[in-house]
Write a protein that holds these residues in place. Sequence first.
Motif, PDB file in Angstrom:
ATOM      1  N   ALA A 165       0.826  -1.207   0.000  1.00  0.00           N
ATOM      2  CA  ALA A 165       0.000   0.000   0.000  1.00  0.00           C
ATOM      3  C   ALA A 165       0.862   1.258   0.000  1.00  0.00           C
ATOM      4  CB  ALA A 165      -0.921   0.006   1.219  1.00  0.00           C
ATOM      5  N   MET A 166       0.419   2.252  -0.759  1.00  0.00           N
ATOM      6  CA  MET A 166       1.077   3.562  -0.768  1.00  0.00           C
ATOM      7  C   MET A 166       0.739   4.276   0.531  1.00  0.00           C
ATOM      8  SD  MET A 166       2.880   5.562  -2.754  1.00  0.00           S
ATOM      9  CE  MET A 166       3.440   7.246  -2.663  1.00  0.00           C
ATOM     10  N   THR A 167       1.707   4.945   1.113  1.00  0.00           N
ATOM     11  CA  THR A 167       1.488   5.781   2.288  1.00  0.00           C
ATOM     12  C   THR A 167       1.937   7.199   1.931  1.00  0.00           C
ATOM     13  OG1 THR A 167       3.698   5.423   3.191  1.00  0.00           O
ATOM     14  CG2 THR A 167       1.995   3.826   3.837  1.00  0.00           C
ATOM     15  N   VAL A 168       1.641   8.137   2.785  1.00  0.00           N
ATOM     16  CA  VAL A 168       2.165   9.493   2.639  1.00  0.00           C
ATOM     17  C   VAL A 168       2.672   9.932   3.998  1.00  0.00           C
ATOM     18  CG1 VAL A 168       0.732  10.155   0.677  1.00  0.00           C
ATOM     19  CG2 VAL A 168      -0.125  10.562   2.978  1.00  0.00           C
ATOM     20  N   PRO A 169       3.607  10.862   4.031  1.00  0.00           N
ATOM     21  CA  PRO A 169       4.090  11.641   2.911  1.00  0.00           C
ATOM     22  C   PRO A 169       5.182  10.917   2.129  1.00  0.00           C
ATOM     23  CG  PRO A 169       5.246  12.306   4.877  1.00  0.00           C
ATOM     24  CD  PRO A 169       4.240  11.262   5.300  1.00  0.00           C
ATOM     25  N   VAL A 170       5.456  11.449   0.960  1.00  0.00           N
ATOM     26  CA  VAL A 170       6.673  11.111   0.244  1.00  0.00           C
ATOM     27  C   VAL A 170       7.669  12.154   0.723  1.00  0.00           C
ATOM     28  CG1 VAL A 170       7.790  10.980  -1.997  1.00  0.00           C
ATOM     29  CG2 VAL A 170       5.434  10.205  -1.726  1.00  0.00           C
ATOM     30  N   ILE A 171       8.841  11.710   1.111  1.00  0.00           N
ATOM     31  CA  ILE A 171       9.790  12.616   1.761  1.00  0.00           C
ATOM     32  C   ILE A 171      10.995  12.845   0.867  1.00  0.00           C
ATOM     33  CG2 ILE A 171      11.191  12.989   3.813  1.00  0.00           C
ATOM     34  CD1 ILE A 171       9.199  11.100   5.250  1.00  0.00           C
ATOM     35  N   THR A 172      11.459  14.069   0.838  1.00  0.00           N
ATOM     36  CA  THR A 172      12.592  14.452   0.021  1.00  0.00           C
ATOM     37  C   THR A 172      13.601  15.141   0.920  1.00  0.00           C
ATOM     38  OG1 THR A 172      11.030  14.878  -1.761  1.00  0.00           O
ATOM     39  CG2 THR A 172      13.258  15.700  -2.045  1.00  0.00           C
ATOM     40  N   LYS A 173      14.850  14.698   0.851  1.00  0.00           N
ATOM     41  CA  LYS A 173      15.891  15.354   1.636  1.00  0.00           C
ATOM     42  C   LYS A 173      17.091  15.602   0.755  1.00  0.00           C
ATOM     43  CE  LYS A 173      18.726  15.030   5.728  1.00  0.00           C
ATOM     44  NZ  LYS A 173      19.223  14.179   6.794  1.00  0.00           N
ATOM     45  N   SER A 174      17.559  16.819   0.776  1.00  0.00           N
ATOM     46  CA  SER A 174      18.722  17.184  -0.014  1.00  0.00           C
ATOM     47  C   SER A 174      19.406  18.369   0.638  1.00  0.00           C
ATOM     48  CB  SER A 174      18.290  17.568  -1.430  1.00  0.00           C
ATOM     49  OG  SER A 174      19.380  18.034  -2.167  1.00  0.00           O
ATOM     50  N   ARG A 181      17.001  12.252   0.298  1.00  0.00           N
ATOM     51  CA  ARG A 181      18.207  12.640   1.006  1.00  0.00           C
ATOM     52  C   ARG A 181      19.287  12.811  -0.030  1.00  0.00           C
ATOM     53  NH1 ARG A 181      17.471  10.950   6.516  1.00  0.00           N
ATOM     54  NH2 ARG A 181      15.675   9.629   6.616  1.00  0.00           N
ATOM     55  N   GLY A 182      20.217  13.720   0.201  1.00  0.00           N
ATOM     56  CA  GLY A 182      21.217  13.918  -0.832  1.00  0.00           C
ATOM     57  C   GLY A 182      22.556  14.387  -0.321  1.00  0.00           C
ATOM     58  N   GLY A 183      23.514  14.275  -1.186  1.00  0.00           N
ATOM     59  CA  GLY A 183      24.852  14.741  -0.884  1.00  0.00           C
ATOM     60  C   GLY A 183      25.677  14.631  -2.140  1.00  0.00           C
ATOM     61  N   ALA A 184      26.605  15.529  -2.363  1.00  0.00           N
ATOM     62  CA  ALA A 184      27.471  15.519  -3.532  1.00  0.00           C
ATOM     63  C   ALA A 184      26.656  15.437  -4.810  1.00  0.00           C
ATOM     64  CB  ALA A 184      28.459  14.353  -3.437  1.00  0.00           C
ATOM     65  N   LEU A 195      11.663  17.398   3.259  1.00  0.00           N
ATOM     66  CA  LEU A 195      10.411  17.937   2.766  1.00  0.00           C
ATOM     67  C   LEU A 195       9.428  16.783   2.639  1.00  0.00           C
ATOM     68  CD1 LEU A 195       8.604  20.134   1.498  1.00  0.00           C
ATOM     69  CD2 LEU A 195       9.688  19.603  -0.702  1.00  0.00           C
ATOM     70  N   ALA A 196       8.287  16.901   3.289  1.00  0.00           N
ATOM     71  CA  ALA A 196       7.250  15.874   3.244  1.00  0.00           C
ATOM     72  C   ALA A 196       6.056  16.429   2.468  1.00  0.00           C
ATOM     73  CB  ALA A 196       6.833  15.493   4.659  1.00  0.00           C
ATOM     74  N   ARG A 197       5.658  15.689   1.436  1.00  0.00           N
ATOM     75  CA  ARG A 197       4.498  16.103   0.641  1.00  0.00           C
ATOM     76  C   ARG A 197       3.441  15.010   0.707  1.00  0.00           C
ATOM     77  NH1 ARG A 197       8.143  18.124  -4.246  1.00  0.00           N
ATOM     78  NH2 ARG A 197       9.464  16.593  -3.287  1.00  0.00           N
ATOM     79  N   TYR A 198       2.213  15.417   0.966  1.00  0.00           N
ATOM     80  CA  TYR A 198       1.132  14.474   1.232  1.00  0.00           C
ATOM     81  C   TYR A 198       0.162  14.266   0.076  1.00  0.00           C
ATOM     82  CZ  TYR A 198       2.435  14.417   6.150  1.00  0.00           C
ATOM     83  OH  TYR A 198       3.122  14.243   7.331  1.00  0.00           O
ATOM     84  N   ASN A 199       0.239  15.078  -0.951  1.00  0.00           N
ATOM     85  CA  ASN A 199      -0.742  15.002  -2.037  1.00  0.00           C
ATOM     86  C   ASN A 199      -0.055  14.908  -3.385  1.00  0.00           C
ATOM     87  OD1 ASN A 199      -1.662  17.464  -0.024  1.00  0.00           O
ATOM     88  ND2 ASN A 199      -3.177  15.862  -0.237  1.00  0.00           N
ATOM     89  N   PRO A 200      -0.648  14.171  -4.330  1.00  0.00           N
ATOM     90  CA  PRO A 200      -0.084  14.128  -5.681  1.00  0.00           C
ATOM     91  C   PRO A 200      -0.181  15.510  -6.328  1.00  0.00           C
ATOM     92  CG  PRO A 200      -1.767  12.423  -5.368  1.00  0.00           C
ATOM     93  CD  PRO A 200      -1.828  13.316  -4.184  1.00  0.00           C
ATOM     94  N   PRO A 201       0.938  16.110  -6.725  1.00  0.00           N
ATOM     95  CA  PRO A 201       0.901  17.469  -7.262  1.00  0.00           C
ATOM     96  C   PRO A 201       0.180  17.580  -8.599  1.00  0.00           C
ATOM     97  CG  PRO A 201       3.113  16.566  -7.429  1.00  0.00           C
ATOM     98  CD  PRO A 201       2.301  15.580  -6.650  1.00  0.00           C
TER      99      PRO A 201
END
Length: 197
Positions: free
Chosen positions: A74-83, A96-99, A174-180
């Motif tokens: 099952a899909m859950t939310v949020p989708v999380i972005t880290k950079s 998540r990010g680096g370099a 960054l946590a996003r809960y809805n399909p943009p």
Amino acid sequence: MGLILGKIKVETPKYELLHSSDDYEIRHYSPSVIAEVTYDPAQLRGDRDGGFMVLAGYIGALGQPKNSKPEKIAMTVPVITKSPEKIAMTTPVVTRGGAGEVTMQFVLPSKYQKKEDVPIPLDERVVIKEEGERKYGVVKFSGVATDKVVEGKVDKLKACLERDGYRVIGEFILARYNPPWITLPPLRTNEVMIPVE
């Protein structure tokens, strides 16, 4: 209709609210299992999903699940972005990010308590990890989570946390809960989350 209006009808991570103010919340999150993909946004060459399709394929959101069982997850939310640098514009995922690299994450449903409980990905780019308990300072906002908007939210949240004696111990996510592509911008739920001690 619920997606267009921003209604969240899927599982979200469990947390305990430790503190709430006009400026932010402090939340304590339970351990979770995540699926993630790391990529270099500079090498996407017009493929703007940033790994979302790889993760969606793993859980079976777009057809047959690409995992060892094969088991639809099952899909859950949020989708999380880290950079630490620019934020990749994706749908609900963790990044998540680096370099120059970014990591996008799906938090898997709570029925998966350990890494061993989760079906093995068939795509070697998908990595399964366990995340322990963690504490975040969180600010919620609506609209489009552009780089400029997110940067402003991060700066203000950091200042408020430091003002109130919290020690920041990592980069924001960054946590996003809805399909943009479906949800009207004013009805979207976004959160900037900063780990604190």
